[in-house]
Design a protein around this motif. Sequence first.
Motif, mmCIF file in Angstrom:
data_model
loop_
_atom_site.group_PDB
_atom_site.id
_atom_site.type_symbol
_atom_site.label_atom_id
_atom_site.label_comp_id
_atom_site.label_asym_id
_atom_site.label_seq_id
_atom_site.Cartn_x
_atom_site.Cartn_y
_atom_site.Cartn_z
ATOM 1 N N ASP A 257 -13.159 -58.022 -41.949
ATOM 2 C CA ASP A 257 -13.239 -57.484 -40.583
ATOM 3 C C ASP A 257 -13.704 -58.563 -39.596
ATOM 4 O OD1 ASP A 257 -12.521 -54.979 -41.369
ATOM 5 O OD2 ASP A 257 -14.525 -54.076 -41.170
ATOM 6 N N GLN B 68 -17.612 -54.017 -35.045
ATOM 7 C CA GLN B 68 -16.257 -54.532 -35.151
ATOM 8 C C GLN B 68 -15.797 -54.996 -33.783
ATOM 9 O OE1 GLN B 68 -14.580 -51.270 -37.153
ATOM 10 N NE2 GLN B 68 -14.733 -52.249 -39.160
ATOM 11 N N THR B 69 -15.155 -56.149 -33.738
ATOM 12 C CA THR B 69 -14.773 -56.739 -32.466
ATOM 13 C C THR B 69 -13.847 -55.813 -31.681
ATOM 14 O OG1 THR B 69 -15.049 -58.904 -33.438
ATOM 15 C CG2 THR B 69 -13.726 -58.795 -31.424
ATOM 16 N N GLU B 70 -13.036 -55.041 -32.397
ATOM 17 C CA GLU B 70 -12.080 -54.175 -31.708
ATOM 18 C C GLU B 70 -12.698 -52.876 -31.206
ATOM 19 O OE1 GLU B 70 -9.283 -53.369 -34.946
ATOM 20 O OE2 GLU B 70 -10.522 -51.610 -35.393
ATOM 21 N N ASN B 71 -13.964 -52.632 -31.523
ATOM 22 C CA ASN B 71 -14.590 -51.384 -31.088
ATOM 23 C C ASN B 71 -16.042 -51.664 -30.704
ATOM 24 O OD1 ASN B 71 -16.129 -48.976 -31.082
ATOM 25 N ND2 ASN B 71 -14.666 -47.970 -32.434
ATOM 26 N N GLN B 72 -16.261 -51.860 -29.409
ATOM 27 C CA GLN B 72 -17.560 -52.343 -28.943
ATOM 28 C C GLN B 72 -18.422 -51.239 -28.337
ATOM 29 O OE1 GLN B 72 -18.692 -55.646 -28.734
ATOM 30 N NE2 GLN B 72 -16.878 -56.671 -29.566
#
Lengths: 319, 413
Positions: free
Chosen positions: B253, B303-307
């Motif tokens: 991830d 996770q970078t896609e969900n901040q």
Amino acid sequence: MMMNIATALNTSPLQAEDKTLTFDYLDQLESESIHILREVAGQFERPVLLFSGGKDSIVLVHLALKAFRPGKFPFPLMHIDTGHNFTEALDFRDTMVETLGERLIVRKVADTIKEKKLTEQKGKFASRNALQTFTLLDAIEEFKFDACIGGARRDEEKARAKERIFSVRDEFGQWDPKLQRPELWNTYNGRIHKGENVRVFPISNWTELDIWNYIRRNNIELPSIYFAHNREVLEWEGQLVATSEFIKLDAADKVSVKKVRYRTVGDMTCTAAVESTASNIDDIIKEIIATKTSERGETRIDDRVSEAAMEDRKKGGYF
Amino acid sequence: MDILRFITAGSVDDGKSTLIGRLLYDSKSIMIDQLEAIEKQSKNKEDGEIDLALLTDGLRAEREQGITIDVAYKYFSTPKRKFIIADAPGHIQYTRNMVTGASNADLAIILVDARHGVVEQTRRHSIIASLLNIPHIVVAINKMDLVNNSEDVYNNIVIDYAAVAVSLGLKDIKYIPISAINGDNIVEKSANFHWYEGQSLLDILENVVVADDVNYTDARFPVQYVIRPQTEELHDYRGYAGKIISGVYTVGDAVTVQPSGLTSTISAIEIGGLQVNKATAPQSVVLHLKDNIDISRGDVIVQTENQPNVENTLEVLLCWMDNKPLVPGNKYLLQINSRVVRAVVKEIEYKLNVNSLQQEPAPEKAMLNDVIKATIKTASPIPYDSYKKLRANGGAILIDETSNVTVGACMIQ
Ligand SMILES: Nc1nc2c(ncn2[C@@H]2O[C@H](COP(=O)(O)OP(=O)(O)O)[C@@H](O)[C@H]2O)c(=O)[nH]1
């Protein structure tokens, strides 16, 4: 959109080691306790784990392994030795500490008695349970401990049912039930003034049966006195107390050899045995499920003194 | 087998202690010696029956005064579930205690006395349950024996409560008629309520689905402690120890560390010393990252896609829990999971009437048990989610730096 667990895990192939789908109550309790132990490591400068060689503190050590390995424990272990211990528990303690390669501090109640000229209890079951608090408080001062991790559970006793997981004590070690901090979510406030300390109870939410089931699942080794064995015991008001040099026998005493095991391991003078043939964990669990008496009620002579015995001891600095 | 944490809420004398005593007694969680101790104390009572309420009253002061001081935790289990009850007493300090008990609860049992119906306290308890976002509500209409087990009485209370529930936006609500003292509808369904088609109370508690209450979407991992053995063979070992409070983490991830914003990739995940490919909330794990970046306690790996939000101005609903009043402008410490920052309560926007949900004009100070809407500024940005969306990363406590006491509970908006 919220995913449920099945969808969350199906997004990529499941690994053999994935425990998530079988994450049950014991895993939840374990994870909570590890979280608490790591909060201690993160919040305090000089914590200590109180280790007696009994099953609850053995489970604590096991949880600490899961929390901190491959690192060393961020705290030493400490045993307050009353001098009235079962040799089996002491031997177990020493072997375990050696295998782990962790540091053990032992402080003896006998030394405190000599140094401070304390008066020992008299009578048949003269216990050092009360004097133990002096040694503990001295050791806290000696090492400047700011947090003491203990294996008490809330299901043990009514006063314990009300104690926080992070329980602040003043410099006399006293617990004030009316001045407890609210403890919300999984956020633990361990801030204290100089001289105060926090008693931390990572297995607060475990019951006796949870402990045994966890021991079984993880194949945790225990001192032999937890399993049925022959022992010379004195029958006293319905309880079985092991004969030893610490107990005064009278001519009228009924002494016999019985097959017994221990449910808790404290001092020889204040812990009673139960008659049992259970020689392995499965059988012990069966007996505990069937039992009609609580752990403390069946085995602790010290709680029977008064209805509020535990509450009073806690207010005075006891665990 | 999993765990259900619940609270019981009711006004004094609605039968809360009796109900809990009944659940413990009927699930055989009470042992003979504990019963004997209660019997000894029940002797003073006229009817000679054992008083199940005594089981939940822990401390001497309470036994002497016949009141309940603080939150007590009780445990019982059935083959299906382990239950943890947070028993919060129902008088002066009620809001503070119920908020504490409710913060971890999966479910609230709201007790209503069948003779009195929905009263002010019922509304207050329901408002607190909704503020703390308790996912499941059971409205237990007690003392049905005193209203001849009347279906009409029951139905009218259900209709009244449904209006409260709608106004609060409570989601999963179940209604049940009971008599705690007689054990009717507690473990088994009672023939006294032949008109009732639902489950018994224990049946509800055993079967309510809580697995779906965990958020598996927004991955949040507050770092508690950094494991660095620094031995010869583990020279480069650097593991971030913590509990996944929500979401799922997989090796590979892309992750961001907040509030620093540094990025990396998960290189390994350990649970209790074993390597796994994937881990989910609420597991305690050790994460390893590909890059050697600066991370310490209080940081959150996401996770970078969900901040999450990363800000230093927070709008909060705040329950004040201290005898000393809250004065706007005062400085406190704000703790959210493992992160502690200095904070100042800027201004109070309004006070929430917890009996009516009305917004009242902002008071100069907030007093013990007040719930207010306020703006808090923190000394450095904190990563958070709104409490409504993600309970695990939207609740914070305020600590008085001079007394070290926990003085407030914040639900971040
Ligand atoms: N008739 C009747 N009395 C009840 C019932 N449940 C509780 N009570 C009585 O109501 C009183 C208050 O109960 P208690 O459990 O102490 O209430 P709490 O203050 O909510 O904990 C006691 O006298 C109980 O015996 C019930 O279902 N029916």
